[in-house]
Design an enzyme around this catalytic site. Structure first.
Site, PDB file in Angstrom:
ATOM      1  CE  LYS A 265      -3.342   2.580   2.872  1.00  0.00           C
ATOM      2  NZ  LYS A 265      -4.227   2.557   4.067  1.00  0.00           N
ATOM      3  CG  ASP A 270      -5.500   7.858   4.648  1.00  0.00           C
ATOM      4  OD1 ASP A 270      -6.379   8.547   4.079  1.00  0.00           O
ATOM      5  OD2 ASP A 270      -5.745   6.824   5.295  1.00  0.00           O
ATOM      6  CE  LYS A 277      -6.668   8.533   8.096  1.00  0.00           C
ATOM      7  NZ  LYS A 277      -7.337   7.407   8.715  1.00  0.00           N
ATOM      8  CG  ASP A 288      -1.966   5.045   4.952  1.00  0.00           C
ATOM      9  OD1 ASP A 288      -1.848   3.964   5.570  1.00  0.00           O
ATOM     10  OD2 ASP A 288      -3.032   5.414   4.417  1.00  0.00           O
ATOM     11  CG  ASP A 347      -9.935   7.495   6.561  1.00  0.00           C
ATOM     12  OD1 ASP A 347      -8.852   7.447   5.946  1.00  0.00           O
ATOM     13  OD2 ASP A 347     -10.022   7.642   7.788  1.00  0.00           O
ATOM     14  CD  GLU A 349      -6.689   5.308   2.369  1.00  0.00           C
ATOM     15  OE1 GLU A 349      -7.685   5.423   3.104  1.00  0.00           O
ATOM     16  OE2 GLU A 349      -5.572   4.968   2.792  1.00  0.00           O
ATOM     17  NE  ARG A 351     -11.104  -1.030   3.263  1.00  0.00           N
ATOM     18  CZ  ARG A 351     -11.701  -1.281   4.422  1.00  0.00           C
ATOM     19  NH1 ARG A 351     -12.841  -1.951   4.465  1.00  0.00           N
ATOM     20  NH2 ARG A 351     -11.165  -0.869   5.545  1.00  0.00           N
TER      21      ARG A 351
HETATM   22  N1  BES Z   1      -4.401   4.254   6.814  1.00  0.00           N
HETATM   23  C1  BES Z   1      -5.599   4.046   7.556  1.00  0.00           C
HETATM   24  C2  BES Z   1      -5.441   3.011   8.669  1.00  0.00           C
HETATM   25  C3  BES Z   1      -4.534   3.391   9.782  1.00  0.00           C
HETATM   26  C4  BES Z   1      -4.964   4.262  10.765  1.00  0.00           C
HETATM   27  C5  BES Z   1      -3.281   2.858   9.854  1.00  0.00           C
HETATM   28  C6  BES Z   1      -4.116   4.606  11.788  1.00  0.00           C
HETATM   29  C7  BES Z   1      -2.422   3.206  10.872  1.00  0.00           C
HETATM   30  C8  BES Z   1      -2.844   4.090  11.844  1.00  0.00           C
HETATM   31  C9  BES Z   1      -6.717   3.584   6.630  1.00  0.00           C
HETATM   32  O1  BES Z   1      -6.692   4.107   5.365  1.00  0.00           O
HETATM   33  C10 BES Z   1      -7.988   3.992   7.247  1.00  0.00           C
HETATM   34  O2  BES Z   1      -8.204   5.176   7.342  1.00  0.00           O
HETATM   35  N2  BES Z   1      -8.797   3.044   7.646  1.00  0.00           N
HETATM   36  C11 BES Z   1     -10.039   3.310   8.252  1.00  0.00           C
HETATM   37  C12 BES Z   1     -11.050   2.372   7.650  1.00  0.00           C
HETATM   38  C13 BES Z   1     -12.457   2.651   8.044  1.00  0.00           C
HETATM   39  C14 BES Z   1     -12.914   3.970   7.453  1.00  0.00           C
HETATM   40  C15 BES Z   1     -13.326   1.526   7.549  1.00  0.00           C
HETATM   41  C16 BES Z   1      -9.903   3.043   9.753  1.00  0.00           C
HETATM   42  O3  BES Z   1      -9.240   2.075  10.133  1.00  0.00           O
HETATM   43  O4  BES Z   1     -10.414   3.838  10.516  1.00  0.00           O
HETATM   44 ZN    ZN Z   2      -4.875   4.673   4.649  1.00  0.00          ZN
HETATM   45 MG    MG Z   3      -7.741   5.919   5.214  1.00  0.00          MG
END
Ligand code: BES
Ligand code: ZN
Ligand code: MG
Length: 496
Positions: A265, A270, A277, A288, A347, A349, A351
């Site tokens: 990834k 992000d 966020k 990220d 968010d 993103e 996947r």
């Molecule tokens: N990059 C983030 C996940 C993440 C968050 C990794 C904090 C490391 C530290 C990812 O893109 C994300 O924002 N995921 C969301 C998914 C949700 C919206 C289904 C999450 O985990 O909150």
């Molecule tokens: Zn992310």
């Molecule tokens: Mg995200």
């Protein structure tokens, strides 16, 4: 940093500091420590008797030789209980000792080979772990500090003292290559988003290709459109930075096929996009792209170690930003394999870009695929920041990766992939949606990815790319996980 082996007795070595070790519970100094003790009129024995030296893991006691040895500073390093010593601890204590000595302006360090012959640790695996501990533990990221004097010295030379053989020298070199690759990934992750853009990442990959004679392809937007990469294009459409799809290949044997595809990834920042966020700790999202960095770094290590296997890294790289052109909640996009995705949260993103990268890796004929992604906060909630979650459609593949992770000291744990979770990513208007409900978020994310790998044996690593404090061979900031796991895994495929 020069890491080498020397034959001889540590008491005779001339360096700025020498390191000897002591086990918890031992009544008197053993091995090289006993030798030093004798030359220093029993000071170590005395410290042990007084319980000032206990031998607890990572305990450091500094002595001065006052002219009784060629070297002035002596560190007595605690190794913990003898029966509990393993290579991961060897790596960690070496790193701790090196950081301690660096802070005391030491430039040349000599150490006994820690753990040699204990609990079946070979001299080779001991020196490899030490070599890794030195390189990983002394890592710094200071390239944006304009004042070069920083109170930190620099250790320029590290010598493992024992009996030199070719196999020992090779093990030191191997450890150095692997740890330097992890540090390469750390550098990329620590770079701020304004420097480590998708374009910059592509040019870093090109430099690796040039340095190690690897094949590289970088796809721009037009090519992505032609291939139907709706996930990568969708996420990138809110940003001014052009997306890149990077393909870096190592060919270690005469077959045209790809034995292993590595998908990482590469979200260089992000923000969450329109589903933005909270600003608190948003800055961490410069990291990220830790999955992407790990895959490029893994290829660079493999290119130097030259196993007989063909490995290709596939890296989708883009920013995820909100703007008038950004993807919106409710939008429907089509991934490269033809599946339609309802984007309910911009968010989620990672996947979306991985959907295309996995589809592409499958189409390239990769016989197995491992992806690494800082994919969900949910995985961190489940396992903490220490342990990576692993998910698979192929148990044998997962078992091998977990073995490699244990060897590397990069904790990894298997997470479930029950089909019952699939209903949470069913969409009313498209083939699939990009978020589940509140529960099991790391698992629904993995089930989403599974939609894009067909029947290819596949393993997904959901991990955190950074740590809050210096500890053992980790230093605050990027960790370089899971580079060493992947390198171990790839080498084990060949040395069967
Ligand atoms: N990059 C983030 C996940 C993440 C968050 C990794 C904090 C490391 C530290 C990812 O893109 C994300 O924002 N995921 C969301 C998914 C949700 C919206 C289904 C999450 O985990 O909150
Ligand atoms: Zn992310
Ligand atoms: Mg995200």
């Amino acid at each position: 940093m020069d890491i080498k082996a020397a034959t001889g007795e540590i008491a005779d070595i001339k360096a700025d500091a020498i390191v000897v070790s002591h086990f918890e519970g031992a009544k008197k100094p053993e091995g090289a420590a006993a030798d030093i003790d004798k030359k220093l009129d029993g000071v170590i024995s005395n410290l042990i008797k007084q319980k000032d030296v206990k031998g607890k893991l990572n305990e450091i006691t500094l002595l001065h030789s006052l002219g009784k040895l060629p070297t002035g500073k002596i560190v007595v390093l605690g190794l913990g209980k003898k029966q509990e010593l393993n290579v991961n601890k060897v790596r960690g204590v070496t790193a701790e000792a090196c950081r301690y000595l660096r802070a005391r302006s030491v430039s040349r360090v000599a150490s006994v080979i820690i753990g040699d012959g204990i609990n079946k640790i070979s001299a080779e695996s001991a020196v490899q772990a030490m070599s890794e501990g030195v390189v990983l533990g002394l890592y710094t990221f200071r390239r944006y500090m304009t004042k070069k004097e920083n109170g930190l010295g620099e250790i320029k030379e590290f010598t493992a003292v024992g009996r030199v053989k070719k196999s020992i020298e090779q093990a030191i070199a191997k450890g150095k290559i692997i740890a330097e690759a992890a540090n390469y990934a750390r550098d990329m992750v620590n770079e701020p988003g304004n420097y480590m853009t998708p374009t910059q990442m592509a040019s870093a990959a090109r430099q690796l290709a040039k340095k190690y004679g690897l094949k590289i392809q970088v796809f721009d937007k037009d090519k992505m459109k032609e291939l139907g990469m709706g996930g990568l294009l969708g996420v990138s459409q809110g940003s001014r930075q052009p997306p890149k799809f990077i393909i870096l290949s190592y060919k270690g044997r005469q077959s045209s096929g790809i034995d292993l595809g590595l998908v990482g990834k590469g979200i260089t920042f992000d923000s969450g996009g329109i589903s933005i966020k909270p600003s608190e700790s948003m800055a961490d999202m410069k990291g990220d792209m830790a999955g992407a960095a790990a895959m490029l770094a893994t290829i660079s290590a493999i290119a130097q170690l030259k196993p007989a296997i063909n490995v290709t890294a596939f890296v989708p790289a883009t920013e995820n930003l909100p703007s008038g052109t950004a993807l919106k909640p409710g939008d429907i996009i089509k991934a490269m394999n033809g599946k339609t995705i309802e984007v309910l949260n911009t968010d989620a993103e990672g996947r979306l870009i991985l959907a295309d990268a996995l589809s592409y890796a499958v189409k390239s004929g990769a016989k197995a695929i491992v992806d690494a992604a800082t994919l969900t906060g949910a995985c961190q909630i489940a396992l903490g920041k220490i342990t990576s979650g692993t998910f698979t459609n192929n148990q044998a593949l997962l078992d091998k990766v977990i073995t490699a992770a244990n060897e590397a000291g990069e904790p990894a744990w298997q997470m479930p992939m029950f089909d019952e979770y699939k209903e949470f990513i069913k969409s009313d208007v498209a083939d699939i949606k990009n978020i589940g409900n509140r529960y099991g978020g790391a698992i629904t994310a993995a089930k989403f990815l599974e939609e894009f790998v067909d029947k290819t044996p596949w393993l997904h690593i959901d991990f955190t790319g950074d740590t809050d404090k210096d500890k053992g061979y980790l230093v605050k900031g990027a960790t370089g996980v899971p580079v060493r796991t992947l390198v171990n895994f790839i080498l084990a495929q060949v040395n069967k």
